[in-house]
Design a protein around this motif. Structure first.
Motif, PDB file in Angstrom:
ATOM      1  N   ASP A  30     -31.236  70.069  -0.889  1.00 31.47           N
ATOM      2  CA  ASP A  30     -32.321  70.288   0.068  1.00 31.47           C
ATOM      3  C   ASP A  30     -33.124  71.518  -0.322  1.00 31.47           C
ATOM      4  O   ASP A  30     -32.579  72.482  -0.869  1.00 31.47           O
ATOM      5  N   ARG A  52     -40.394  66.274   0.977  1.00 30.37           N
ATOM      6  CA  ARG A  52     -39.996  64.909   1.335  1.00 30.37           C
ATOM      7  C   ARG A  52     -40.669  63.900   0.414  1.00 30.37           C
ATOM      8  O   ARG A  52     -40.051  62.928  -0.004  1.00 30.37           O
ATOM      9  N   ARG A  54     -41.564  64.405  -2.656  1.00 28.84           N
ATOM     10  CA  ARG A  54     -40.879  64.487  -3.944  1.00 28.84           C
ATOM     11  C   ARG A  54     -39.583  63.683  -3.916  1.00 28.84           C
ATOM     12  O   ARG A  54     -39.238  62.983  -4.860  1.00 28.84           O
ATOM     13  N   GLU A  55     -38.858  63.796  -2.805  1.00 27.46           N
ATOM     14  CA  GLU A  55     -37.604  63.054  -2.667  1.00 27.46           C
ATOM     15  C   GLU A  55     -37.867  61.548  -2.693  1.00 27.46           C
ATOM     16  O   GLU A  55     -37.145  60.801  -3.361  1.00 27.46           O
ATOM     17  N   ILE A  56     -38.900  61.103  -1.993  1.00 25.69           N
ATOM     18  CA  ILE A  56     -39.248  59.685  -1.980  1.00 25.69           C
ATOM     19  C   ILE A  56     -39.609  59.222  -3.394  1.00 25.69           C
ATOM     20  O   ILE A  56     -39.159  58.165  -3.849  1.00 25.69           O
ATOM     21  N   TRP A  58     -38.664  60.551  -6.205  1.00 24.83           N
ATOM     22  CA  TRP A  58     -37.463  60.574  -7.043  1.00 24.83           C
ATOM     23  C   TRP A  58     -36.638  59.318  -6.803  1.00 24.83           C
ATOM     24  O   TRP A  58     -36.194  58.668  -7.753  1.00 24.83           O
ATOM     25  N   HIS A  59     -36.435  58.958  -5.523  1.00 25.72           N
ATOM     26  CA  HIS A  59     -35.636  57.774  -5.214  1.00 25.72           C
ATOM     27  C   HIS A  59     -36.318  56.506  -5.718  1.00 25.72           C
ATOM     28  O   HIS A  59     -35.648  55.603  -6.233  1.00 25.72           O
ATOM     29  N   ALA A  60     -37.626  56.437  -5.588  1.00 26.77           N
ATOM     30  CA  ALA A  60     -38.360  55.265  -6.071  1.00 26.77           C
ATOM     31  C   ALA A  60     -38.228  55.136  -7.581  1.00 26.77           C
ATOM     32  O   ALA A  60     -37.999  54.050  -8.110  1.00 26.77           O
ATOM     33  N   ARG A  61     -38.363  56.256  -8.279  1.00 21.35           N
ATOM     34  CA  ARG A  61     -38.242  56.234  -9.738  1.00 21.35           C
ATOM     35  C   ARG A  61     -36.819  55.861 -10.155  1.00 21.35           C
ATOM     36  O   ARG A  61     -36.620  55.085 -11.076  1.00 21.35           O
ATOM     37  N   ALA A  62     -35.821  56.400  -9.438  1.00 23.75           N
ATOM     38  CA  ALA A  62     -34.427  56.100  -9.748  1.00 23.75           C
ATOM     39  C   ALA A  62     -34.120  54.617  -9.519  1.00 23.75           C
ATOM     40  O   ALA A  62     -33.284  54.039 -10.206  1.00 23.75           O
ATOM     41  N   ALA A  63     -34.821  54.011  -8.577  1.00 21.61           N
ATOM     42  CA  ALA A  63     -34.615  52.593  -8.287  1.00 21.61           C
ATOM     43  C   ALA A  63     -35.421  51.704  -9.221  1.00 21.61           C
ATOM     44  O   ALA A  63     -35.356  50.486  -9.124  1.00 21.61           O
ATOM     45  N   ASP A  82     -43.030  66.798  -9.864  1.00 21.24           N
ATOM     46  CA  ASP A  82     -41.574  66.855  -9.928  1.00 21.24           C
ATOM     47  C   ASP A  82     -41.120  67.194 -11.343  1.00 21.24           C
ATOM     48  O   ASP A  82     -40.262  68.053 -11.551  1.00 21.24           O
TER      49      ASP A  82
END
Length: 89
Positions: A30, A52, A54-56, A58-63, A82
Motif C-alpha cells: 500500500d 488506485r 496504478r494498482e488497477i 498493474w492487475h490488468a497487465r498481470a492478467a 508505473d
C-alpha cells in the motif's frame, strides 16, 4: 490517541508495528501518505486516485489485458508512470 515509537534505520526506513498497520488498514504494497506540519507528522493510507489507478493498471497487465497502444491513453499513461517509478534508484 495512541502513540507508537519507531526507530529510523541507517537507510532512512522505519518499521510499523502491526497495531499501526491494522489501525490505518495498511497492507504490504500500500502507498501511505505522510503529512508534515512543522515538526509533527501524520501517517495515513494514501488517498485513492493515482495509487488506485496504478494498482488497477498493474492487475490488468498481470492478467494479460493489454489493449493496443493508443486504444486506452489513460491506461497507457498509468502503465508508463508505473514503469517509470519502478526504475527509480
Amino acid at each position: 490517541m495512541q502513540r507508537f515509537a519507531v526507530k529510523l534505520n541507517a537507510g532512512g526506513q522505519v518499521t510499523l508495528q502491526p497495531e499501526v498497520r491494522d489501525g490505518i488498514g495498511a497492507r504490504p504494497g500500500d502507498e501511505l501518505s505522510l503529512v508534515l506540519d512543522g515538526t509533527h507528522a501524520t501517517l495515513a493510507r494514501a488517498e485513492p486516485g493515482l495509487a488506485r489507478m496504478r494498482e488497477i493498471a498493474w492487475h490488468a497487465r498481470a492478467a494479460g489485458a493489454t489493449p493496443d497502444p493508443g486504444e486506452d491513453p489513460i491506461g497507457d499513461a498509468l502503465v508508463a508512470e508505473d514503469e517509470r517509478t519502478k526504475s527509480r534508484p
